[in-house]
Motif scaffolding. Structure first.
Motif, PDB file in Angstrom:
ATOM      1  N   SER A 182     -24.614 -26.360 -11.439  1.00 11.86           N
ATOM      2  CA  SER A 182     -25.948 -26.156 -12.028  1.00 11.86           C
ATOM      3  C   SER A 182     -26.810 -25.288 -11.110  1.00 11.86           C
ATOM      4  O   SER A 182     -27.618 -24.490 -11.599  1.00 11.86           O
ATOM      5  N   TYR A 183     -26.611 -25.385  -9.809  1.00 13.44           N
ATOM      6  CA  TYR A 183     -27.399 -24.521  -8.926  1.00 13.44           C
ATOM      7  C   TYR A 183     -26.937 -23.068  -8.997  1.00 13.44           C
ATOM      8  O   TYR A 183     -27.758 -22.142  -8.933  1.00 13.44           O
ATOM      9  N   ALA A 184     -25.639 -22.849  -9.170  1.00 14.00           N
ATOM     10  CA  ALA A 184     -25.138 -21.474  -9.336  1.00 14.00           C
ATOM     11  C   ALA A 184     -25.805 -20.824 -10.555  1.00 14.00           C
ATOM     12  O   ALA A 184     -26.188 -19.647 -10.530  1.00 14.00           O
ATOM     13  N   LEU A 185     -25.968 -21.616 -11.614  1.00 10.57           N
ATOM     14  CA  LEU A 185     -26.640 -21.077 -12.806  1.00 10.57           C
ATOM     15  C   LEU A 185     -28.128 -20.829 -12.552  1.00 10.57           C
ATOM     16  O   LEU A 185     -28.702 -19.894 -13.100  1.00 10.57           O
ATOM     17  N   ASN A 186     -28.735 -21.668 -11.725  1.00  8.78           N
ATOM     18  CA  ASN A 186     -30.139 -21.414 -11.355  1.00  8.78           C
ATOM     19  C   ASN A 186     -30.279 -20.061 -10.683  1.00  8.78           C
ATOM     20  O   ASN A 186     -31.239 -19.325 -10.929  1.00  8.78           O
ATOM     21  N   ILE A 187     -29.335 -19.741  -9.811  1.00  5.20           N
ATOM     22  CA  ILE A 187     -29.387 -18.456  -9.113  1.00  5.20           C
ATOM     23  C   ILE A 187     -29.263 -17.315 -10.132  1.00  5.20           C
ATOM     24  O   ILE A 187     -30.037 -16.350 -10.097  1.00  5.20           O
ATOM     25  N   ALA A 188     -28.328 -17.462 -11.062  1.00  2.53           N
ATOM     26  CA  ALA A 188     -28.160 -16.436 -12.100  1.00  2.53           C
ATOM     27  C   ALA A 188     -29.442 -16.292 -12.924  1.00  2.53           C
ATOM     28  O   ALA A 188     -29.915 -15.181 -13.185  1.00  2.53           O
ATOM     29  N   ASP A 189     -30.025 -17.430 -13.302  1.00  7.15           N
ATOM     30  CA  ASP A 189     -31.284 -17.437 -14.060  1.00  7.15           C
ATOM     31  C   ASP A 189     -32.380 -16.685 -13.323  1.00  7.15           C
ATOM     32  O   ASP A 189     -33.120 -15.911 -13.908  1.00  7.15           O
ATOM     33  N   TYR A 190     -32.474 -16.979 -12.052  1.00  7.24           N
ATOM     34  CA  TYR A 190     -33.539 -16.384 -11.252  1.00  7.24           C
ATOM     35  C   TYR A 190     -33.412 -14.866 -11.241  1.00  7.24           C
ATOM     36  O   TYR A 190     -34.389 -14.143 -11.443  1.00  7.24           O
ATOM     37  N   ILE A 191     -32.199 -14.405 -11.025  1.00  4.52           N
ATOM     38  CA  ILE A 191     -31.980 -12.949 -10.993  1.00  4.52           C
ATOM     39  C   ILE A 191     -32.330 -12.335 -12.352  1.00  4.52           C
ATOM     40  O   ILE A 191     -33.058 -11.349 -12.443  1.00  4.52           O
ATOM     41  N   GLU A 192     -31.842 -12.967 -13.427  1.00  7.16           N
ATOM     42  CA  GLU A 192     -32.055 -12.408 -14.758  1.00  7.16           C
ATOM     43  C   GLU A 192     -33.535 -12.404 -15.152  1.00  7.16           C
ATOM     44  O   GLU A 192     -34.012 -11.473 -15.803  1.00  7.16           O
ATOM     45  N   SER A 193     -34.272 -13.449 -14.748  1.00  3.71           N
ATOM     46  CA  SER A 193     -35.667 -13.537 -15.196  1.00  3.71           C
ATOM     47  C   SER A 193     -36.648 -12.805 -14.301  1.00  3.71           C
ATOM     48  O   SER A 193     -37.654 -12.308 -14.772  1.00  3.71           O
ATOM     49  N   ASN A 194     -36.392 -12.804 -12.991  1.00  2.57           N
ATOM     50  CA  ASN A 194     -37.410 -12.289 -12.069  1.00  2.57           C
ATOM     51  C   ASN A 194     -37.058 -10.970 -11.406  1.00  2.57           C
ATOM     52  O   ASN A 194     -37.882 -10.377 -10.742  1.00  2.57           O
ATOM     53  N   MET A 195     -35.818 -10.543 -11.550  1.00  3.39           N
ATOM     54  CA  MET A 195     -35.406  -9.331 -10.841  1.00  3.39           C
ATOM     55  C   MET A 195     -34.694  -8.390 -11.817  1.00  3.39           C
ATOM     56  O   MET A 195     -33.503  -8.144 -11.679  1.00  3.39           O
ATOM     57  N   PRO A 196     -35.447  -7.910 -12.828  1.00  2.77           N
ATOM     58  CA  PRO A 196     -34.801  -7.135 -13.900  1.00  2.77           C
ATOM     59  C   PRO A 196     -34.063  -5.889 -13.398  1.00  2.77           C
ATOM     60  O   PRO A 196     -33.108  -5.452 -14.031  1.00  2.77           O
ATOM     61  N   ASP A 197     -34.503  -5.352 -12.263  1.00  2.00           N
ATOM     62  CA  ASP A 197     -33.842  -4.134 -11.764  1.00  2.00           C
ATOM     63  C   ASP A 197     -32.735  -4.430 -10.767  1.00  2.00           C
ATOM     64  O   ASP A 197     -32.178  -3.517 -10.167  1.00  2.00           O
ATOM     65  N   PHE A 198     -32.437  -5.722 -10.596  1.00  2.00           N
ATOM     66  CA  PHE A 198     -31.447  -6.079  -9.574  1.00  2.00           C
ATOM     67  C   PHE A 198     -30.062  -5.591  -9.983  1.00  2.00           C
ATOM     68  O   PHE A 198     -29.614  -5.789 -11.113  1.00  2.00           O
ATOM     69  N   ASP A 199     -29.397  -4.961  -9.046  1.00  2.00           N
ATOM     70  CA  ASP A 199     -28.063  -4.424  -9.310  1.00  2.00           C
ATOM     71  C   ASP A 199     -27.021  -5.445  -8.846  1.00  2.00           C
ATOM     72  O   ASP A 199     -26.820  -5.631  -7.652  1.00  2.00           O
ATOM     73  N   MET A 200     -26.392  -6.125  -9.818  1.00  3.01           N
ATOM     74  CA  MET A 200     -25.416  -7.169  -9.467  1.00  3.01           C
ATOM     75  C   MET A 200     -24.285  -6.603  -8.609  1.00  3.01           C
ATOM     76  O   MET A 200     -23.689  -7.312  -7.804  1.00  3.01           O
ATOM     77  N   SER A 201     -23.992  -5.316  -8.796  1.00  2.00           N
ATOM     78  CA  SER A 201     -22.878  -4.755  -8.033  1.00  2.00           C
ATOM     79  C   SER A 201     -23.237  -4.546  -6.556  1.00  2.00           C
ATOM     80  O   SER A 201     -22.380  -4.206  -5.741  1.00  2.00           O
TER      81      SER A 201
END
Ligand SMILES: [Zn+2]
Length: 433
Positions: A182-201
């Protein structure tokens, strides 16, 4: 493999090793722990009579309640001067369970976690970001010592502070994340919601080591897709040692049990009878090498199955199914048995739902009522009310047809269900109040 001699040992040779170690462990418990001496004597069982693995059925069980009653050191089998570490369970429903380790026990604990990490493909070239909580909980220090033992760089970040987790992950070039699913998903959520320009690569993450709470295949798929990793199960219980009792290999089908240290049996949870290999039931653990805190026939309440197959990874160790339910977590709704993980599986089958949910059980008069709150994504939530209505109806229908229970489904907006940095709270059972 971290220890190929043990991990590829033939079944018959393993049984010989287990028998020899069981004789020691049972005798050690009987000689040094008054609780075992009493329960064995009461059952008319003397460790001298222990000759074959078949004699296991005569050995009394140990329960969680026995551990609570022994708080804090009552089940320790060595003088406290020989104990170098203690851990404790959260104790949400009674006394905490305190477990102890000698130097040698810490060595065994590190070894089984190192073996687990090797199962997933972790090597000394990896950078392991350990987001398990450090503290009385076994996850943090357990994963830490195992990662060091394998020779990886170990980043002891502990849980929480998600923006910092992401920064460290990027800057340090972490290749492995250890956390609860569940915490791994929190991290994913955070990136998707607050860091729209974040480059996953820009992340080098490739492996997620997930444990400490039951999780489903659907959740694995979400984690793998959203964090771009391979996610693996690490299983364990603090009562037995901590994480590293068993681990998935790269086949992702079943977990290999490190049975040179833990003897496992499957029993019928109602009668206590040992069930044949392949049957589903409650898994029972006996430690084979632990010095400070031997656990003899500990009833885990986890429901699973044990079997041997010719795994493509080459390991011959017995396998267990991924644990998705504990008898403690099982809900009985109007006489129907259901695990939260089964509800999760159904919820995740519809497009637009998120793996964040809470199950609320109430009793109105004599009738059980169940409400499932599930988050939907932004897109669905901003849809017309009739779209939301039809999604809720469809989910309720799936729950009814798959699990045989009537549940009220309430779709809620993204991020409205409280997040946890450790184990997620899935069920609120108001009938127990
Ligand atoms: Zn395997």
């Amino acid at each position: 493999m971290f220890n190929s001699e043990i991990e590829t040992m033939s079944e018959s040779k393993m049984k010989e090793l287990q028998l020899e170690r069981l004789k020691w462990s049972i005798r050690h418990a009987y000689d040094n722990v008054p609780h075992y001496r009493k329960t064995f004597d009461d059952a008319g069982f003397n460790p001298d009579q222990f000759k074959t693995l078949d004699d296991m059925r005569r050995v009394p069980f140990l329960t969680k309640q026995d551990m609570r009653d022994a708080y804090p050191y009552g089940l320790f089998a060595v003088p406290l001067s020989k104990v170098v570490r203690v851990h404790a369970s959260s104790g949400t429903t009674g006394n905490a369970t305190v477990v102890g380790y000698t130097k040698n026990d810490v060595e065994v604990f590190s070894e089984v976690v190192a073996r687990s990490l090797a199962c997933y493909g972790v090597t000394e070239n990896d950078i392991v970001q350990n987001a398990y909580g450090y503290g009385l909980f076994t996850g943090g220090l357990g994963a830490h010592y195992g990662a060091e033992k394998i020779g990886a760089i170990t980043v002891p970040i502990s849980g929480g502070n998600t923006p910092r987790q992401i920064m460290i992950m990027k800057d340090f070039g972490s290749t492995v994340l250890c956390s609860t699913p569940s915490y791994a998903l929190n991290i994913a959520d955070y990136i998707e919601s607050n860091m729209p320009d974040f480059d996953m690569s820009s992340l080098k993450l490739k492996i997620a080591v997930m444990g400490a709470e039951p999780w489903t295949e659907e959740m694995r798929q979400q984690i793998e897709k959203r964090l771009n990793v391979d996610a693996f199960d690490i299983y364990g219980l603090s009562e037995v040692i901590g994480p590293g009792v068993s681990a998935e290999c790269t086949e992702k089908s079943g977990l290999h049990v490190f049975e040179d240290h833990f003897y496992v049996e499957i029993i019928d949870p109602d009668t206590g009878e040992i069930l044949p290999e392949g049957s589903e039931g409650e898994i029972v653990y006996t430690s084979l090498t632990k010095e400070a805190f031997p656990t003899i026939r500990y009833r885990s309440k986890d429901i699973t199955r044990l079997y041997h197959d010719s795994c493509r990874c080459g390991r011959t160790l017995v396998k267990m199914d991924k644990v998705t339910g504990r008898t403690d977590d099982m809900l009985i709704i109007r006489g129907v048995n259901v695990f939260p993980s089964q509800i999760e599986s159904v919820l995740m089958q519809e497009e637009g739902t998120e793996p964040h949910y809470q199950i609320i059980v109430d009793r109105k008069g004599t009738m059980d009522e169940i409400e499932v709150m599930v988050e939907v994504n932004e897109k669905v939530f901003s849809d017309e009310i009739k779209v939301l209505d039809s999604l809720a109806k469809s989910l309720a229908h799936r729950v009814k047809s798959t699990l045989g229970i009537t549940a009220k489904i309430k779709l809620v907006e993204p991020k409205s269900i409280p997040r946890s940095e450790g184990k997620a709270v899935r069920v609120i059972d108001n009938r127990k109040k």
